[in-house]
Design a protein around this motif. Structure first.
Motif, PDB file in Angstrom:
ATOM      1  N   GLU A 191       0.824  -1.220   0.000  1.00 43.04           N
ATOM      2  CA  GLU A 191       0.000   0.000   0.000  1.00 43.04           C
ATOM      3  C   GLU A 191       0.852   1.262   0.000  1.00 43.04           C
ATOM      4  OE1 GLU A 191      -4.221  -1.125   2.169  1.00 43.04           O
ATOM      5  OE2 GLU A 191      -2.515  -0.585   3.449  1.00 43.04           O
ATOM      6  N   ASN A 248      -2.216  -3.808 -11.458  1.00 42.66           N
ATOM      7  CA  ASN A 248      -3.479  -4.415 -11.047  1.00 42.66           C
ATOM      8  C   ASN A 248      -3.299  -5.689 -10.213  1.00 42.66           C
ATOM      9  OD1 ASN A 248      -2.726  -5.398 -13.900  1.00 42.66           O
ATOM     10  ND2 ASN A 248      -4.172  -6.954 -13.233  1.00 42.66           N
ATOM     11  N   LYS A 266      -1.665  -6.063  -7.633  1.00 45.17           N
ATOM     12  CA  LYS A 266      -1.683  -5.794  -6.196  1.00 45.17           C
ATOM     13  C   LYS A 266      -3.077  -6.054  -5.621  1.00 45.17           C
ATOM     14  CE  LYS A 266      -2.717  -0.818  -6.427  1.00 45.17           C
ATOM     15  NZ  LYS A 266      -2.146   0.544  -6.314  1.00 45.17           N
ATOM     16  N   ASN A 267      -4.104  -5.922  -6.454  1.00 46.30           N
ATOM     17  CA  ASN A 267      -5.463  -6.195  -5.980  1.00 46.30           C
ATOM     18  C   ASN A 267      -5.640  -7.671  -5.638  1.00 46.30           C
ATOM     19  OD1 ASN A 267      -6.180  -3.481  -6.421  1.00 46.30           O
ATOM     20  ND2 ASN A 267      -6.604  -3.893  -8.577  1.00 46.30           N
ATOM     21  N   THR A 268      -5.054  -8.549  -6.474  1.00 45.56           N
ATOM     22  CA  THR A 268      -5.083  -9.980  -6.177  1.00 45.56           C
ATOM     23  C   THR A 268      -4.342 -10.256  -4.879  1.00 45.56           C
ATOM     24  OG1 THR A 268      -5.150 -10.502  -8.529  1.00 45.56           O
ATOM     25  CG2 THR A 268      -4.446 -12.262  -7.055  1.00 45.56           C
ATOM     26  N   PHE A 300      -3.864  -8.165  -2.369  1.00 46.89           N
ATOM     27  CA  PHE A 300      -4.645  -7.673  -1.230  1.00 46.89           C
ATOM     28  C   PHE A 300      -5.804  -8.611  -0.901  1.00 46.89           C
ATOM     29  CE2 PHE A 300      -3.276  -3.147  -2.443  1.00 46.89           C
ATOM     30  CZ  PHE A 300      -2.219  -3.171  -1.544  1.00 46.89           C
ATOM     31  N   GLU A 301      -6.464  -9.127  -1.938  1.00 46.26           N
ATOM     32  CA  GLU A 301      -7.596 -10.013  -1.721  1.00 46.26           C
ATOM     33  C   GLU A 301      -7.178 -11.244  -0.926  1.00 46.26           C
ATOM     34  OE1 GLU A 301     -11.406 -11.628  -1.863  1.00 46.26           O
ATOM     35  OE2 GLU A 301     -10.743  -9.598  -2.362  1.00 46.26           O
TER      36      GLU A 301
END
Length: 935
Positions: free
Chosen positions: A388, A398, A400-402, A404-405
């Motif tokens: 973050e 993109n 980083k979204n995986t 974070f999930e």
């Protein structure tokens, strides 16, 4: 230079020289640049994913080495616990023995012997790919230093309460008798059945119908769940059903997990044998105490072999007729018994995802066992913060979204495995179950003042391979010792990996790096896509579309390829299908392409984050590119060896095209450098390819011939110097992607430019010089090329022989056009095969001519005497009619539902491509016909 480019005569020779000379070592001055290789399995062999990934890492390493960085590409392999143990067990099984015959210590010694003799296949293959790893620093996840690091991390985490032992569900392989990670489970769709069963209501007022793909698991059911908002069943909440065949009552519970629209809206809950059911039961486990379910409702019905286990208490009530039966044998008997009792509603065909162990091929069972776990939540928060805050950057962003999930929904990590090969868990037990963790039994006895006669037994399990891999970025650099390498190269620069192990490896390295080093393990994470076949399908042995990169490099005949693909298949019944697919795809086998062509193919496909479709046609194209570069070098050397090449720029004259190619070179250097810096290897490869093939080879070499034939000796010197300097720079520009051919050619070219260094790989990477970009030369040469292309287009459209001299008329040109004609007249006449160039005045009436435009300038070629108009129209008409006959056949196929529904996707794609090609050709022919009619 040899007349013919032969990669096999140069590749292994140069690699041996590079490695023997220590060129890969990270022992130079300059800022650190460090990449950690994702450690391949010691049992493994190079596959297309490895080859693609290693090409990217090697290109980055060579690029930064040339940029002056002290570059470390860390070499190493993973001990691959399960895979390695299986290999050695097969060897001793062939002797008629098992590992138990050897005993643990002797069996481990056997594995080490095998590792020394046969465990280096993939490192040999990495060398074949040209990988410039620092082999002198090669590490192994079971070497002494790594083992020391693993032990220290385990003990510290345990002492902080972040490692514990507990009973939970795991993926259980009933063949290997061990827990396995999700990554070691392959789920593929298979044909199966759905059994619809009746569970009688305990109040005698009917039954609930449940459906399952695993009817044998009803023996372990703890409840039937319905959705709390499902009005059909609200009146039954708090009631019970009689579990068939067991004499046990289980409750009806309400949970949001149940989809009321799926099936009957009733779901059997088997907490000890289903991950989702386990989560449901965790939310309702208080019911167990009320209804007096055995083991808190966590009823294990299987042995380690996935056979039905014996009763071990009065509440489990497994009928004796099932005990000891394999789960699938028991399934048939249970279904028959249900049917005999009138409790089987129906059986329906059903496609389902079946989880199989990637090593054993066995169907995996969720299984309740005691295992060691890492409490991950406290480690996850700083790892989330690191991404973050931008301390770690994902490329593309993109991903980083995986990350974070996964990280925000993380579960504790099962780190124990029930095998012998691996880092043994440093824990000991006494007779009453107390756990002692330490470096050794002796240390534990001293620490806890335990006498020698006090019995201690070490835990039999070993650590998950991913545990040691999580420490890779700092353990390979000497941690827990404070080494100079650790101080210099940690944090590392970039991690290159696939998206499928963001959680399994990337996240765990970030957590462990922050925990034990206080810093992130790498600054960037470059996520690449998966390598798929030409039709976009995932490469799979069962599909027969797997390619071995070494086969592409060396070539392989058809029969050897077939034998290789079907040997050791997990599903032998698919062998015939695989053989047929191979014969269709490669009827003549695979020709030899060499390493550089394969590497350039990978680079050209490496757009950030996307899966890549690997097509051998592209590799063939880049093999031709290697030939083009080789032949260009031979031309340059034949025209410059033993010549005055104007070294030092003494008494040289440069034409506009010399200045143009130098200008374009520096533009391409800037484009290529920017592309590599942003991990756009596809753009870098395209930039190098277009410049080398289209501009340097196709245009400049042809124009240079004209300059070399002039009587101006100063111009000849300038051209020879430009030929050499541009070629030498292109070789350095392309070296990170194509190391072998560039080194071989550079060794011949570099001395002629005054360079006496031993290797191209330690030369500086080209730097763009804006002062050498001559805009006027670029504009003039691009004008000239547009003029020549206009002439060539007319020749092609009118079917005029390339050797036929042409008289050209010019009309409506500007002053700049006239100046460009004057400056490049010699080149125009010779390269365009022109007899004359004449300007028309405003009063002149142009004859019947074919026309091309360069801006406002009209290029007219009178047709009188050049073509037989009637014959040309007849030829075009015949070709148009041929294509018009073919079009309805292809269109009919594609409009036929029977064909589209049944034909393989790749066949449909090819038919559509064929249709598009025919349509394009037809339009071109009609345009040519129209132009000739207007003459």
């Amino acid at each position: 230079m040899e007349k013919t480019y032969s990669p096999h005569t140069i590749e292994q020779r140069w690699y041996h020289i590079w490695e023997a000379s220590g060129y890969f070592a990270a022992n130079r001055q300059g800022p650190s640049y460090c990449i950690m290789i994702p450690p391949p399995n010691v049992t493994g062999s190079l596959h297309m994913g490895h080859a693609f990934q290693d090409t990217i890492m090697d290109a980055l390493s060579r690029y930064h080495r040339m940029k002056g960085y002290n570059t470390l590409w860390q070499a190493g392999t993973d001990h691959a616990g399960i895979a390695t143990q299986m290999v050695v067990e097969r060897l001793i099984n062939a002797e008629g023995k098992s590992r138990h015959d050897y005993g643990r210590e002797a069996f481990i010694e056997k594995i080490w012997e095998w590792k020394e003799q046969s465990g280096g296949t993939i490192t040999k293959q990495l060398r074949r790919m040209g990988s410039s790893l620092d082999w002198d620093r090669e590490r192994f996840t079971m070497d002494e230093g790594m083992s020391k690091a693993v032990q220290e991390v385990f003990i510290k985490l345990y002492e902080e309460g972040l490692i514990y032992r507990g009973k939970r569900l795991v993926n259980w392989d009933p063949i290997l008798h061990t827990a396995v990670s999700d990554l070691e489970v392959l789920s593929e769709e298979e044909n199966g059945f759905m059994w619809y069963m009746r569970y009688p209501l305990s109040n005698g007022k009917g039954y609930l119908q449940v459906a399952t793909t695993r009817p044998e698991t009803l023996l372990g059911d703890a409840a039937v769940a319905v959705n709390p908002n499902d009005e059909r069943y609200q009146h039954l909440l708090g009631e019970f059903v009689d579990l068939p065949l067991t004499g046990r009552r289980i409750p009806i519970i309400a949970d949001e997990y149940v989809d009321p629209e799926f099936g009957t809206g009733c779901v059997k809950i088997t907490p000890a044998h289903d991950f989702n059911d386990y989560e449901v039961w965790t939310r309702h486990k208080h019911i167990s105490a009320i209804v007096d379910l055995p083991h808190g409702g966590l009823i294990n019905i299987f042995t380690l072999d996935a056979a039905i286990r014996d009763n071990n208490d009065e509440y489990t009530l497994i009928p004796a007729t099932y005990v000891g039966l394999d789960r699938f044998v028991a399934r048939k008997l249970i279904v028959a018994d249900l049917e005999a009792l009138g409790l089987l509603e129906k059986i329906a065909d059903h496609k389902l995802m079946v989880p199989r162990g990637d090593r054993s091929g066995a169907v995996i069972e969720p299984f309740l066992t005691n295992q060691w776990y890492v409490k991950v939540a406290p480690l996850a928060k700083p790892a989330i913060d690191a991404v973050e805050s931008g301390a770690i950057k994902f490329v593309p962003d993109n991903w980083k979204n995986t990350y974070f999930e996964w990280m925000r929904n993380i579960q504790d990590w099962c780190i124990s495995r029930q095998i012998w090969w691996g880092h043994r868990i440093p824990a000991w037990y006494d007779d009453i179950g107390n756990i002692y963790v330490g470096v050794s039994e002796a240390d534990i006895r001293i620490k806890h003042a335990l006498p020698a006669e006090y019995a201690l037994t070490q835990d039999q399990d070993v650590l998950d391979t991913w545990f040691s891999s999580a420490l890779w970025p700092f353990s390979t650099l000497g941690w827990p010792d404070k080494t100079p390498e650790l101080a210099q190269h940690y944090p590392t620069s970039v991690l290159v990996t696939g998206f499928d192990i963001i959680f399994f490896w990337v996240a765990r390295m970030i957590m462990m790096g922050l925990k034990f080093q206080g810093e992130v393990p790498f600054r960037e994470v470059y996520i690449h896509g998966l390598v798929r076949d030409a039709e976009g399908q995932k490469m799979s042995k069962s599909k027969g579309n797997v390619l071995d990169p070494i086969d592409i490099i060396d070539g392989i005949d058809l029969q050897s390829l077939i034998d290789k693909r079907i040997s050791g298949m997990m599903q032998p019944h698919l062998a015939q299908k695989v053989e047929q697919a191979t014969r269709k795809q490669f009827p003549d086998g695979i020709p030899s392409f060499g390493t550089d062509a394969l590497r350039f193919t990978f680079a050209s496909l490496a757009s950030t984050g996307r899966d890549i479709r690997f097509d051998l046609a592209r590799t063939e194209g880049y093999r031709n590119f290697c030939n083009k570069l080789w032949n260009a070098a031979r031309f340059v050397l034949m025209n410059t060896e033993e010549q005055d090449n104007g070294l030092g720029c003494i008494d040289c004259s440069y034409s506009a095209v010399d200045l143009w190619i130098i200008s374009r070179l520096h533009q391409v250097i800037a484009t290529t450098t920017d592309a590599i810096d942003h991990y756009r290897f596809d753009l870098a490869a395209q930039s190098i390819y277009d410049f080398t093939w289209n501009e340097y080879c196709d245009w400049y070499l042809e124009l240079a011939k004209i300059s070399l034939q002039s009587e101006d000796e100063a111009l000849q010197r300038g051209t020879r110097q430009t030929l050499l300097k541009v070629l030498e720079t292109v070789l350095r520009l392309a070296h990170p992607i194509m190391p072998f051919i560039t080194e071989e050619i550079w060794q011949r070219v570099a001395p002629m430019t005054g360079i006496t260094a031993a290797t191209i790989m330690l030369q500086p990477y080209p730097v763009s010089d804006a002062d050498l970009i001559n805009t006027a030369a670029i504009n003039e040469t691009e004008w000239f090329m547009a003029f020549i292309l206009g002439i060539r287009r007319i020749r092609g459209e009118m079917n005029i022989a390339p050797s036929k001299p042409l008289n050209v008329l010019l009309q409506d040109g500007s002053a700049n056009d006239r100046q460009c004609i004057s400056n490049s007249l010699t080149y125009l006449l010779k390269l365009g095969r022109l007899e004359s160039i004449t300007w028309l005045t405003n009063e002149d009436i142009a004859p019947e001519s074919a026309i091309a435009l360069v801006g406002d300038l009209k290029i007219l070629i009178p047709m009188a005497g050049l073509i037989d108009k009637s014959a040309e129209l007849a030829r075009l008409d015949k070709e148009i009619q041929r294509i018009e006959k073919e079009l309805p056949r292809i269109e009919g196929k594609l409009n036929n539902p029977a064909f589209v529904d049944k034909a393989p996707p790749e066949v449909i794609v090819k038919e559509r491509e064929k249709l598009a090609d025919y349509m394009s050709t037809l339009n071109n022919l009609i345009n040519q016909q129209t132009k000739i009619k207007l003459l």
